[in-house]
Design a protein around this motif. Structure first.
Motif, PDB file in Angstrom:
ATOM      1  N   GLN A 111       0.825  -1.202   0.000  1.00 47.75           N
ATOM      2  CA  GLN A 111       0.000   0.000   0.000  1.00 47.75           C
ATOM      3  C   GLN A 111       0.862   1.256   0.000  1.00 47.75           C
ATOM      4  N   GLN A 112       1.926   1.230   0.800  1.00 47.79           N
ATOM      5  CA  GLN A 112       2.826   2.386   0.845  1.00 47.79           C
ATOM      6  C   GLN A 112       3.503   2.590  -0.510  1.00 47.79           C
ATOM      7  N   ALA A 113       3.896   1.494  -1.165  1.00 47.64           N
ATOM      8  CA  ALA A 113       4.532   1.596  -2.476  1.00 47.64           C
ATOM      9  C   ALA A 113       3.557   2.159  -3.499  1.00 47.64           C
ATOM     10  N   GLN A 114       2.283   1.745  -3.417  1.00 47.82           N
ATOM     11  CA  GLN A 114       1.271   2.264  -4.337  1.00 47.82           C
ATOM     12  C   GLN A 114       1.045   3.753  -4.104  1.00 47.82           C
ATOM     13  N   LYS A 115       1.028   4.164  -2.827  1.00 39.38           N
ATOM     14  CA  LYS A 115       0.847   5.589  -2.525  1.00 39.38           C
ATOM     15  C   LYS A 115       2.060   6.406  -3.011  1.00 39.38           C
ATOM     16  N   ASP A 116       3.235   5.862  -2.777  1.00 40.24           N
ATOM     17  CA  ASP A 116       4.433   6.567  -3.227  1.00 40.24           C
ATOM     18  C   ASP A 116       4.484   6.662  -4.748  1.00 40.24           C
ATOM     19  N   GLY A 117       4.099   5.582  -5.421  1.00 42.59           N
ATOM     20  CA  GLY A 117       4.086   5.565  -6.882  1.00 42.59           C
ATOM     21  C   GLY A 117       3.022   6.493  -7.436  1.00 42.59           C
ATOM     22  N   ALA A 118       1.879   6.561  -6.768  1.00 40.52           N
ATOM     23  CA  ALA A 118       0.794   7.422  -7.223  1.00 40.52           C
ATOM     24  C   ALA A 118       1.151   8.889  -7.000  1.00 40.52           C
TER      25      ALA A 118
END
Length: 122
Positions: A111-118
């Motif tokens: 989830q953190q990676a998705q937020k960072d990527g977004a």
């Protein structure tokens, strides 16, 4: 001796007379109803003619399901629980051992990676 027997007999007759009260009969009481006889008869006729009136609940197949929870929240909770570190290990799993969770929660990392990527993609 005679006096004690006389007192015992008097006490016994007093107890017997106190317990021998009969109920009074008030007759048949009139029924109290807010509905007319015709309304009751009409409802009885409709109920008797209704289809599947003697079928138990659940024998007609599955009843419609209405979810009370948010599907996305339930899914997120299921993913977090499935990816929890040491989820099948307890303090009593091994003798004299402690559970020290050193693994990061995989769902939180994703989830953190998705937020960072977004946030970088914007």
């Amino acid at each position: 001796m005679k006096t004690s027997r006389l007192l015992a007999a008097a006490a016994l007759s007093l107890i017997a007379s106190a317990g021998a009260h009969a109920e009074t009969y008030h007759g048949v009481e009139a029924p109290v109803s807010a509905r007319s006889r015709a309304d009751v008869e009409a409802e009885a006729a409709r109920t008797a003619a209704a289809p599947n009136q003697n079928v138990v609940r659940g024998s007609r197949g599955a009843e419609p399901f209405k979810s009370m929870a948010d599907p996305q929240a339930v899914y997120a909770q299921a993913v977090a629980t499935a990816n929890a570190p040491d989820q099948n290990v307890t303090g009593g799993s091994r003798v004299n051992s402690r559970v020290i969770s050193t693994m990061p929660n995989r769902a939180q990392v994703l989830q953190q990676a998705q937020k960072d990527g977004a946030s970088t993609a914007k």
